[in-house]
Scaffold this motif. Structure first.
Motif, mmCIF file in Angstrom:
data_model
loop_
_atom_site.group_PDB
_atom_site.id
_atom_site.type_symbol
_atom_site.label_atom_id
_atom_site.label_comp_id
_atom_site.label_asym_id
_atom_site.label_seq_id
_atom_site.Cartn_x
_atom_site.Cartn_y
_atom_site.Cartn_z
ATOM 1 N N UNK A 17 14.228 -12.188 -25.398
ATOM 2 C CA UNK A 17 14.253 -13.601 -25.794
ATOM 3 C C UNK A 17 15.589 -14.238 -25.451
ATOM 4 N N UNK A 18 16.660 -13.488 -25.625
ATOM 5 C CA UNK A 18 17.988 -13.990 -25.266
ATOM 6 C C UNK A 18 18.049 -14.287 -23.763
ATOM 7 N N UNK A 19 17.569 -13.340 -22.948
ATOM 8 C CA UNK A 19 17.610 -13.503 -21.490
ATOM 9 C C UNK A 19 16.681 -14.611 -20.999
ATOM 10 N N UNK A 20 15.514 -14.695 -21.595
ATOM 11 C CA UNK A 20 14.496 -15.616 -21.084
ATOM 12 C C UNK A 20 14.587 -17.021 -21.666
ATOM 13 N N UNK A 21 15.277 -17.180 -22.779
ATOM 14 C CA UNK A 21 15.336 -18.506 -23.408
ATOM 15 C C UNK A 21 15.964 -19.547 -22.484
ATOM 16 N N UNK A 22 16.862 -19.119 -21.619
ATOM 17 C CA UNK A 22 17.465 -20.016 -20.638
ATOM 18 C C UNK A 22 16.385 -20.688 -19.785
ATOM 19 N N UNK A 23 15.362 -19.936 -19.436
ATOM 20 C CA UNK A 23 14.252 -20.463 -18.637
ATOM 21 C C UNK A 23 13.249 -21.204 -19.513
ATOM 22 N N UNK A 24 12.826 -20.566 -20.590
ATOM 23 C CA UNK A 24 11.817 -21.157 -21.471
ATOM 24 C C UNK A 24 12.248 -22.535 -21.991
ATOM 25 N N UNK A 25 13.524 -22.653 -22.328
ATOM 26 C CA UNK A 25 14.014 -23.901 -22.917
ATOM 27 C C UNK A 25 13.988 -25.095 -21.962
ATOM 28 N N UNK A 26 13.739 -24.848 -20.687
ATOM 29 C CA UNK A 26 13.651 -25.949 -19.718
ATOM 30 C C UNK A 26 12.265 -26.583 -19.683
ATOM 31 N N UNK A 27 11.329 -26.046 -20.450
ATOM 32 C CA UNK A 27 9.976 -26.612 -20.501
ATOM 33 C C UNK A 27 10.044 -28.058 -20.975
ATOM 34 N N UNK A 28 9.056 -28.839 -20.588
ATOM 35 C CA UNK A 28 8.996 -30.247 -20.975
ATOM 36 C C UNK A 28 9.032 -30.393 -22.494
ATOM 37 N N UNK A 29 8.267 -29.551 -23.180
ATOM 38 C CA UNK A 29 8.189 -29.605 -24.643
ATOM 39 C C UNK A 29 8.339 -28.198 -25.218
ATOM 40 N N UNK A 30 8.873 -28.124 -26.429
ATOM 41 C CA UNK A 30 9.008 -26.861 -27.139
ATOM 42 C C UNK A 30 8.239 -26.967 -28.448
ATOM 43 N N UNK A 31 7.396 -25.985 -28.702
ATOM 44 C CA UNK A 31 6.558 -25.972 -29.905
ATOM 45 C C UNK A 31 6.836 -24.680 -30.660
ATOM 46 N N UNK A 32 7.232 -24.791 -31.907
ATOM 47 C CA UNK A 32 7.410 -23.594 -32.727
ATOM 48 C C UNK A 32 6.035 -23.094 -33.163
ATOM 49 N N UNK A 33 5.821 -21.796 -33.037
ATOM 50 C CA UNK A 33 4.540 -21.204 -33.438
ATOM 51 C C UNK A 33 4.641 -20.507 -34.788
ATOM 52 N N UNK A 34 5.845 -20.424 -35.325
ATOM 53 C CA UNK A 34 6.062 -19.690 -36.576
ATOM 54 C C UNK A 34 5.273 -20.314 -37.730
ATOM 55 N N UNK A 35 4.562 -19.465 -38.446
ATOM 56 C CA UNK A 35 3.816 -19.860 -39.644
ATOM 57 C C UNK A 35 2.828 -20.989 -39.396
ATOM 58 N N UNK A 36 2.219 -21.013 -38.216
ATOM 59 C CA UNK A 36 1.239 -22.055 -37.903
ATOM 60 C C UNK A 36 -0.066 -21.426 -37.442
ATOM 61 N N UNK A 37 -1.154 -22.092 -37.801
ATOM 62 C CA UNK A 37 -2.478 -21.693 -37.329
ATOM 63 C C UNK A 37 -2.661 -22.226 -35.908
#
Length: 172
Positions: free
Chosen positions: A139-159
């Motif tokens: 997650x540390x290595x890939x967050x640099x890439x993932x964070x460039x997405x148009x939108x970020x959605x937290x999935x924690x504690x969600x259906x």
């Protein structure tokens, strides 16, 4: 409408993608399934027979092909797809595409992945401590890439439906 879901394994890209596509009346494709269909081999077989470098090359080729040949869809990527071969640039350059990073905490991803480790060859042999460390490192290595997405959605504690709704709201 082109919607691309990215995130770490276990973040729900395929499950959410299927539901989202149904709600939006779009076709859903999982990039790994698309690759397997084109290559007539499982991802596991491709890795085993030809190695990761070969896989990353064809992954890029098929991602580019899919994006160029389809006008509207929901596409889920493999966890590593955005991190290799300029794939993220390809996605971000396409002005018709919207990308969504389904972001999960280490504890959420650990819970999901530890329950189904046997289905995931990369982590099936890891102990719980090793899995936590593996997740944190990736997650540390890939967050640099993932964070460039148009939108970020937290999935924690969600259906699933909450996440689908959140994405649909962002589309309007």
């Amino acid at each position: 409408m082109k919607i691309i879901l990215l995130g770490y394994m276990g973040s729900g890209k395929t499950t959410i993608g299927i539901q989202l596509a149904r709600k939006l009346f779009l076709n859903f494709t999982d990039l790994d399934d698309f690759i397997e269909e084109k290559e007539q081999k499982s991802i596991k077989e491709i890795f085993k027979q030809k190695g990761e470098i070969y896989f990353r090359k064809i992954e890029h080729k098929y991602l580019k092909q899919f994006i160029n040949e389809n006008e509207s869809y929901v596409l889920s990527l493999g966890g590593g797809t955005p991190c290799y071969a300029g794939n993220l640039d390809l996605i971000l350059k396409d002005k018709k595409s919207l990308s969504f990073y389904l972001r999960g905490s280490i504890s959420t991803l650990f819970k999901r992945l530890s329950e189904n480790k046997f289905k995931r060859p990369l982590i099936s042999d890891l102990s719980d401590d090793q899995l936590t460390e593996y997740l944190a490192k990736h997650l540390f290595e890939r967050s640099l890439f993932y964070d460039k997405a148009t939108h970020k959605i937290s999935i924690d504690n969600k259906e699933i439906q909450e996440i689908v709704t959140e994405i649909r709201i962002l589309l309007h």
